[in-house]
Motif scaffolding. Structure first.
Motif, PDB file in Angstrom:
ATOM      1  N   PHE A 271       5.165   5.287 -10.066  1.00 52.38           N
ATOM      2  CA  PHE A 271       4.663   4.378  -9.835  1.00 52.38           C
ATOM      3  C   PHE A 271       5.489   3.582  -8.439  1.00 52.38           C
ATOM      4  O   PHE A 271       6.331   3.544  -8.788  1.00 52.38           O
ATOM      5  N   VAL A 272       4.212   2.738  -7.771  1.00 51.43           N
ATOM      6  CA  VAL A 272       4.476   2.721  -6.752  1.00 51.43           C
ATOM      7  C   VAL A 272       4.634   0.724  -6.086  1.00 51.43           C
ATOM      8  O   VAL A 272       3.826   0.371  -6.641  1.00 51.43           O
ATOM      9  N   THR A 325       2.282  -3.347 -10.174  1.00 46.81           N
ATOM     10  CA  THR A 325       1.448  -2.335  -9.163  1.00 46.81           C
ATOM     11  C   THR A 325      -0.314  -2.912  -8.405  1.00 46.81           C
ATOM     12  O   THR A 325      -0.967  -3.755  -9.142  1.00 46.81           O
ATOM     13  N   ARG A 326      -0.896  -2.206  -8.090  1.00 45.77           N
ATOM     14  CA  ARG A 326      -2.131  -2.390  -6.631  1.00 45.77           C
ATOM     15  C   ARG A 326      -2.843  -1.190  -6.929  1.00 45.77           C
ATOM     16  O   ARG A 326      -2.532   0.347  -6.909  1.00 45.77           O
ATOM     17  N   SER A 327      -4.089  -1.622  -6.903  1.00 43.56           N
ATOM     18  CA  SER A 327      -5.392  -0.235  -7.480  1.00 43.56           C
ATOM     19  C   SER A 327      -5.486   0.272  -6.184  1.00 43.56           C
ATOM     20  O   SER A 327      -4.964   1.972  -5.935  1.00 43.56           O
ATOM     21  N   VAL A 330      -2.074   2.950  -5.993  1.00 47.87           N
ATOM     22  CA  VAL A 330      -2.232   4.361  -7.678  1.00 47.87           C
ATOM     23  C   VAL A 330      -2.705   5.029  -6.843  1.00 47.87           C
ATOM     24  O   VAL A 330      -2.983   5.958  -7.368  1.00 47.87           O
ATOM     25  N   ALA A 331      -4.138   4.555  -6.207  1.00 51.51           N
ATOM     26  CA  ALA A 331      -4.825   5.733  -5.479  1.00 51.51           C
ATOM     27  C   ALA A 331      -4.304   6.295  -3.859  1.00 51.51           C
ATOM     28  O   ALA A 331      -5.096   7.524  -3.687  1.00 51.51           O
ATOM     29  N   GLY A 332      -2.967   6.530  -3.902  1.00 47.40           N
ATOM     30  CA  GLY A 332      -2.216   6.437  -3.020  1.00 47.40           C
ATOM     31  C   GLY A 332      -1.390   7.297  -3.162  1.00 47.40           C
ATOM     32  O   GLY A 332      -1.677   7.861  -3.837  1.00 47.40           O
ATOM     33  N   GLN A 333      -0.719   8.288  -2.426  1.00 50.25           N
ATOM     34  CA  GLN A 333      -0.527   9.359  -2.848  1.00 50.25           C
ATOM     35  C   GLN A 333       1.016   9.487  -1.875  1.00 50.25           C
ATOM     36  O   GLN A 333       1.046   9.072  -0.410  1.00 50.25           O
ATOM     37  N   THR A 334       2.302  10.379  -2.380  1.00 52.71           N
ATOM     38  CA  THR A 334       3.694   9.781  -1.319  1.00 52.71           C
ATOM     39  C   THR A 334       3.544  11.698  -0.679  1.00 52.71           C
ATOM     40  O   THR A 334       3.537  12.092  -2.029  1.00 52.71           O
ATOM     41  N   VAL A 335       3.810  12.105   0.853  1.00 53.04           N
ATOM     42  CA  VAL A 335       3.867  13.425   0.213  1.00 53.04           C
ATOM     43  C   VAL A 335       5.408  13.710   1.088  1.00 53.04           C
ATOM     44  O   VAL A 335       5.826  12.721   2.070  1.00 53.04           O
TER      45      VAL A 335
END
Length: 360
Positions: A271-272, A325-327, A330-335
């Motif tokens: 959860f960002v 959180t923001r849309s 949620v659509a992103g990712q962490t590498v």
């Protein structure tokens, strides 16, 4: 006849010498090298005490026997015990020396641990100017390690980079022509002049009708867990619907300001969060978005997590913390980099968090 008379005189002479020896022993006291003798004893507190024994020459009426000295020592010992129980027995306490006492000559090690600030002295302080231009004063406790011989440089407390939006923000100005029109490039790209700042647009969606649902009180002195679940309340914010949690911040009397530490754990996704600080009537005062936290990898006893540190200021009216959180998040990712190469962690609309006061 002469023999008997001679024997009598001899006997009288011996008695005279014996009597004079006894008389000399009684009037001449035995003395130590410094001319003074002491009686050593231990009181009930385990302290070794010494009492002088009077050995000056005195008349038979003034000469004190050892029994009298022992009686005086016992009386002094009883007085010392009574002084140790002064609060309960009512015995008079020995008055402290007006000059040589701990107030005038404190223990050096204890004073260094207190940052060389004596009890009752004011703490040192520094002045600073807040976002509204007000001059404020913040007191601080000096670091005792800075005065020790084994000083070491402590790492600084780094805040998480982020975009901070305040009530005082104004809409950004765009370049316009002399006729008041935007450049043609802006028109081609579909860029319009904003009429409101991000804070004003965000506030239009929050938080007049926001209810106090599933609130959590701040737990002083410990790290506590907060869950954002599918059953958590949901609200249509500026950048999409979001599950949220409301956290009641510490009172101003308890913590005027502090650095808040938020951890978002990786449980098959993270959860960002974005944060909003609200007043007692849930009116927004500050919105924090676009956080760039550091990722702490998992180990044998805990999950990996995003490590976020932001300031919180109850003394400026902040009473509630809104976590959402923001849309786009949620659509992103962490590498992240692992021993086996890059690893992708997806973002989720729910997650497990923890909150605490960040320590240096």
């Amino acid at each position: 006849m002469v023999s008997r008379l001679h024997s009598r005189w001899l006997l009288l002479g011996v008695l005279a010498v014996f009597a004079s020896g006894c008389q000399l022993h009684r009037t001449t006291p035995a003395a130590a090298a410094d001319g003074q003798r002491y009686y050593t004893w231990v009181d009930e507190q385990g302290r070794v005490r010494q009492s002088p024994i009077q050995t000056e020459a005195a008349s038979p009426e003034q000469t004190r026997s050892i029994e009298e000295v022992i009686d005086d020592v016992k009386a002094e010992q009883a007085t010392g015990t009574a002084q140790g129980e002064g609060a309960t027995s009512g015995a008079p306490l020995r008055q402290a020396d007006p000059e040589y006492n701990l107030s005038n000559y404190p223990d050096g090690n204890e004073l260094a641990e207190a940052g060389f600030i004596r009890e009752g002295d004011r703490l040192p302080y520094f002045t600073w100017r807040d976002a509204q231009g007000n001059i404020r004063v913040s007191y601080f406790q000096p670091d005792s390690q800075a005065f020790s011989g084994n000083t070491r440089e402590l790492p600084g407390l780094n805040l998480t980079p982020a975009s901070v939006h305040l009530e005082s923000d104004r809409a950004p100005a765009l370049p316009v022509s002399s006729s008041g029109q935007l450049p043609e490039a802006f028109a081609v790209l579909g860029i319009e002049a904003p009429q409101q700042s991000y804070f004003e647009r965000w506030r239009a969606h929050c938080c007049d009708g926001l209810g106090l649902q599933q609130t959590e009180s701040w737990q002083l002195g410990r790290e506590f867990r907060v869950l954002v679940e599918p059953s958590s309340p949901n609200w249509p914010l500026l950048e999409g619907d979001s599950h949220y949690r409301l956290i009641q911040l510490p009172r101003e009397e308890d913590m005027p300001s502090f650095v808040l530490r938020l951890k978002s754990f990786n449980r098959n996704g993270m959860f960002v969060p974005s944060l909003a600080f609200l007043d007692s009537s849930l009116r927004p005062l500050r919105v924090v978005t676009d956080l760039v936290p550091e990722y702490r990898p998992e180990n044998w006893h805990r999950l990996g997590f995003l490590d976020i540190r932001v300031p919180a200021m109850p003394q400026q009216g902040e009473r509630w913390l809104l976590i959402f959180t923001r849309s786009s998040d949620v659509a992103g990712q962490t590498v992240i980099e692992t021993e086996r190469g890059p690893k992708v962690i997806s973002h989720t609309a729910t997650g497990m968090l923890s909150l605490s006061v960040s320590l240096p």
